[in-house]
Design a protein around this motif. Structure first.
Motif, PDB file in Angstrom:
ATOM      1  N   LEU A   1       0.833  -1.207   0.000  1.00  0.00           N
ATOM      2  CA  LEU A   1       0.000   0.000   0.000  1.00  0.00           C
ATOM      3  C   LEU A   1       0.865   1.253   0.000  1.00  0.00           C
ATOM      4  O   LEU A   1       0.585   2.203  -0.721  1.00  0.00           O
ATOM      5  N   GLU A   2       1.899   1.259   0.829  1.00  0.00           N
ATOM      6  CA  GLU A   2       2.794   2.417   0.903  1.00  0.00           C
ATOM      7  C   GLU A   2       3.515   2.660  -0.421  1.00  0.00           C
ATOM      8  O   GLU A   2       3.909   3.785  -0.714  1.00  0.00           O
ATOM      9  N   GLN A   3       3.681   1.610  -1.205  1.00  0.00           N
ATOM     10  CA  GLN A   3       4.338   1.719  -2.512  1.00  0.00           C
ATOM     11  C   GLN A   3       3.328   1.946  -3.637  1.00  0.00           C
ATOM     12  O   GLN A   3       3.684   1.874  -4.810  1.00  0.00           O
ATOM     13  N   ASP A   4       2.070   2.197  -3.267  1.00  0.00           N
ATOM     14  CA  ASP A   4       0.978   2.386  -4.227  1.00  0.00           C
ATOM     15  C   ASP A   4       0.766   1.157  -5.115  1.00  0.00           C
ATOM     16  O   ASP A   4       0.333   1.276  -6.266  1.00  0.00           O
ATOM     17  N   GLN A   5       1.066  -0.002  -4.584  1.00  0.00           N
ATOM     18  CA  GLN A   5       0.812  -1.265  -5.275  1.00  0.00           C
ATOM     19  C   GLN A   5      -0.422  -1.898  -4.638  1.00  0.00           C
ATOM     20  O   GLN A   5      -0.357  -2.887  -3.916  1.00  0.00           O
ATOM     21  N   VAL A   6      -1.550  -1.277  -4.922  1.00  0.00           N
ATOM     22  CA  VAL A   6      -2.805  -1.599  -4.245  1.00  0.00           C
ATOM     23  C   VAL A   6      -3.277  -3.014  -4.551  1.00  0.00           C
ATOM     24  O   VAL A   6      -3.691  -3.749  -3.653  1.00  0.00           O
ATOM     25  N   THR A   7      -3.218  -3.402  -5.800  1.00  0.00           N
ATOM     26  CA  THR A   7      -3.670  -4.743  -6.181  1.00  0.00           C
ATOM     27  C   THR A   7      -2.828  -5.805  -5.482  1.00  0.00           C
ATOM     28  O   THR A   7      -3.364  -6.813  -5.004  1.00  0.00           O
ATOM     29  N   GLU A   8      -1.534  -5.563  -5.403  1.00  0.00           N
ATOM     30  CA  GLU A   8      -0.647  -6.512  -4.725  1.00  0.00           C
ATOM     31  C   GLU A   8      -0.993  -6.617  -3.244  1.00  0.00           C
ATOM     32  O   GLU A   8      -0.956  -7.696  -2.660  1.00  0.00           O
ATOM     33  N   ALA A   9      -1.341  -5.485  -2.627  1.00  0.00           N
ATOM     34  CA  ALA A   9      -1.729  -5.493  -1.210  1.00  0.00           C
ATOM     35  C   ALA A   9      -2.966  -6.363  -1.009  1.00  0.00           C
ATOM     36  O   ALA A   9      -3.021  -7.181  -0.077  1.00  0.00           O
ATOM     37  N   LEU A  10      -3.941  -6.197  -1.887  1.00  0.00           N
ATOM     38  CA  LEU A  10      -5.152  -7.016  -1.782  1.00  0.00           C
ATOM     39  C   LEU A  10      -4.853  -8.493  -2.054  1.00  0.00           C
ATOM     40  O   LEU A  10      -5.401  -9.375  -1.383  1.00  0.00           O
ATOM     41  N   ASP A  11      -3.973  -8.758  -3.000  1.00  0.00           N
ATOM     42  CA  ASP A  11      -3.621 -10.148  -3.324  1.00  0.00           C
ATOM     43  C   ASP A  11      -2.994 -10.859  -2.129  1.00  0.00           C
ATOM     44  O   ASP A  11      -3.275 -12.037  -1.886  1.00  0.00           O
ATOM     45  N   VAL A  12      -2.136 -10.153  -1.386  1.00  0.00           N
ATOM     46  CA  VAL A  12      -1.476 -10.752  -0.219  1.00  0.00           C
ATOM     47  C   VAL A  12      -2.508 -11.190   0.814  1.00  0.00           C
ATOM     48  O   VAL A  12      -2.340 -12.216   1.482  1.00  0.00           O
ATOM     49  N   LEU A  13      -3.594 -10.427   0.938  1.00  0.00           N
ATOM     50  CA  LEU A  13      -4.603 -10.720   1.954  1.00  0.00           C
ATOM     51  C   LEU A  13      -5.741 -11.597   1.439  1.00  0.00           C
ATOM     52  O   LEU A  13      -6.594 -12.017   2.227  1.00  0.00           O
ATOM     53  N   GLU A  14      -5.747 -11.871   0.145  1.00  0.00           N
ATOM     54  CA  GLU A  14      -6.819 -12.668  -0.465  1.00  0.00           C
ATOM     55  C   GLU A  14      -6.978 -14.010   0.252  1.00  0.00           C
ATOM     56  O   GLU A  14      -6.009 -14.747   0.431  1.00  0.00           O
ATOM     57  N   GLY A  15      -8.209 -14.292   0.680  1.00  0.00           N
ATOM     58  CA  GLY A  15      -8.510 -15.563   1.321  1.00  0.00           C
ATOM     59  C   GLY A  15      -8.000 -15.703   2.744  1.00  0.00           C
ATOM     60  O   GLY A  15      -8.118 -16.757   3.350  1.00  0.00           O
ATOM     61  N   ARG A  16      -7.435 -14.642   3.279  1.00  0.00           N
ATOM     62  CA  ARG A  16      -6.888 -14.699   4.642  1.00  0.00           C
ATOM     63  C   ARG A  16      -7.827 -13.989   5.611  1.00  0.00           C
ATOM     64  O   ARG A  16      -8.502 -13.038   5.257  1.00  0.00           O
ATOM     65  N   SER A  17      -7.819 -14.469   6.841  1.00  0.00           N
ATOM     66  CA  SER A  17      -8.647 -13.890   7.886  1.00  0.00           C
ATOM     67  C   SER A  17      -7.863 -13.839   9.187  1.00  0.00           C
ATOM     68  O   SER A  17      -7.040 -14.714   9.462  1.00  0.00           O
ATOM     69  N   ALA A  18      -8.139 -12.818   9.986  1.00  0.00           N
ATOM     70  CA  ALA A  18      -7.508 -12.707  11.302  1.00  0.00           C
ATOM     71  C   ALA A  18      -8.559 -12.727  12.407  1.00  0.00           C
ATOM     72  O   ALA A  18      -8.265 -12.413  13.550  1.00  0.00           O
ATOM     73  N   VAL A  19      -9.774 -13.122  12.071  1.00  0.00           N
ATOM     74  CA  VAL A  19     -10.870 -13.124  13.041  1.00  0.00           C
ATOM     75  C   VAL A  19     -10.516 -13.969  14.267  1.00  0.00           C
ATOM     76  O   VAL A  19     -10.756 -13.559  15.406  1.00  0.00           O
ATOM     77  N   ASP A  20      -9.937 -15.133  14.043  1.00  0.00           N
ATOM     78  CA  ASP A  20      -9.617 -16.037  15.147  1.00  0.00           C
ATOM     79  C   ASP A  20      -8.570 -15.469  16.097  1.00  0.00           C
ATOM     80  O   ASP A  20      -8.436 -15.949  17.228  1.00  0.00           O
ATOM     81  N   LEU A  21      -7.836 -14.458  15.653  1.00  0.00           N
ATOM     82  CA  LEU A  21      -6.789 -13.867  16.492  1.00  0.00           C
ATOM     83  C   LEU A  21      -7.295 -12.717  17.354  1.00  0.00           C
ATOM     84  O   LEU A  21      -6.555 -12.171  18.154  1.00  0.00           O
ATOM     85  N   GLY A  22      -8.549 -12.325  17.156  1.00  0.00           N
ATOM     86  CA  GLY A  22      -9.139 -11.282  17.988  1.00  0.00           C
ATOM     87  C   GLY A  22      -9.382  -9.993  17.243  1.00  0.00           C
ATOM     88  O   GLY A  22      -9.017  -9.837  16.067  1.00  0.00           O
ATOM     89  N   PRO A  23     -10.027  -9.044  17.947  1.00  0.00           N
ATOM     90  CA  PRO A  23     -10.453  -7.812  17.299  1.00  0.00           C
ATOM     91  C   PRO A  23      -9.325  -6.931  16.778  1.00  0.00           C
ATOM     92  O   PRO A  23      -9.462  -6.305  15.728  1.00  0.00           O
ATOM     93  N   GLY A  24      -8.219  -6.866  17.472  1.00  0.00           N
ATOM     94  CA  GLY A  24      -7.111  -6.013  17.032  1.00  0.00           C
ATOM     95  C   GLY A  24      -6.522  -6.474  15.716  1.00  0.00           C
ATOM     96  O   GLY A  24      -6.317  -5.676  14.789  1.00  0.00           O
TER      97      GLY A  24
END
Length: 127
Positions: free
Chosen positions: A14-37
């Motif tokens: 995101l800081e490098q303005d590579q927005v699609t790449e940022a979304l790709d890294v998080l695709e299919g990932r979740s942090a819900v099980d780790l808590g609200p933060g």
């Protein structure tokens, strides 16, 4: 550790303005099980990326889902509302942004959030 690494890598993109790449890294990932933060951190990156891509309704839907997952967590609720205020501002919906800002100020007494909201309010006053 893997979630933290993904969050950091997405933030870097995101800081490098590579927005699609940022979304790709998080695709299919979740942090819900780790808590609200952790959940909030991951979703905030997604929201910023979607906002950059002008995918505002998708970003707002993501914010709403986050708020619904953690209804009693101020550490989620207030930052989520700040994200919404920023998205509204990006869309030049200043009246709605001001209204949400005033509502959010009434909901928190946490100094850090209050200062952040006051700063955003000063920016909104320019419009």
């Amino acid at each position: 550790v893997a979630v933290q690494a993904n969050i950091q890598l997405a933030q870097f993109y995101l800081e490098q303005d590579q927005v699609t790449e940022a979304l790709d890294v998080l695709e299919g990932r979740s942090a819900v099980d780790l808590g609200p933060g952790w959940d909030s951190s991951m979703e905030e990156i997604r929201v910023h990326a979607l906002g950059t891509l002008k995918m505002y309704s998708e970003a707002q839907a993501m914010i709403q889902a986050l708020k619904e997952r953690w209804p009693k967590e101020e550490q989620v609720q207030i930052p989520a509302k700040i994200l919404s205020i920023n998205l509204l501002t990006e869309q030049e919906l200043y009246s709605e942004a001001r209204s949400l800002l005033q509502e959010t100020l009434k909901e928190t007494s946490e100094e850090g959030y209050t200062e952040m909201l006051t700063t955003i309010g000063k920016e909104l006053d320019k419009y």
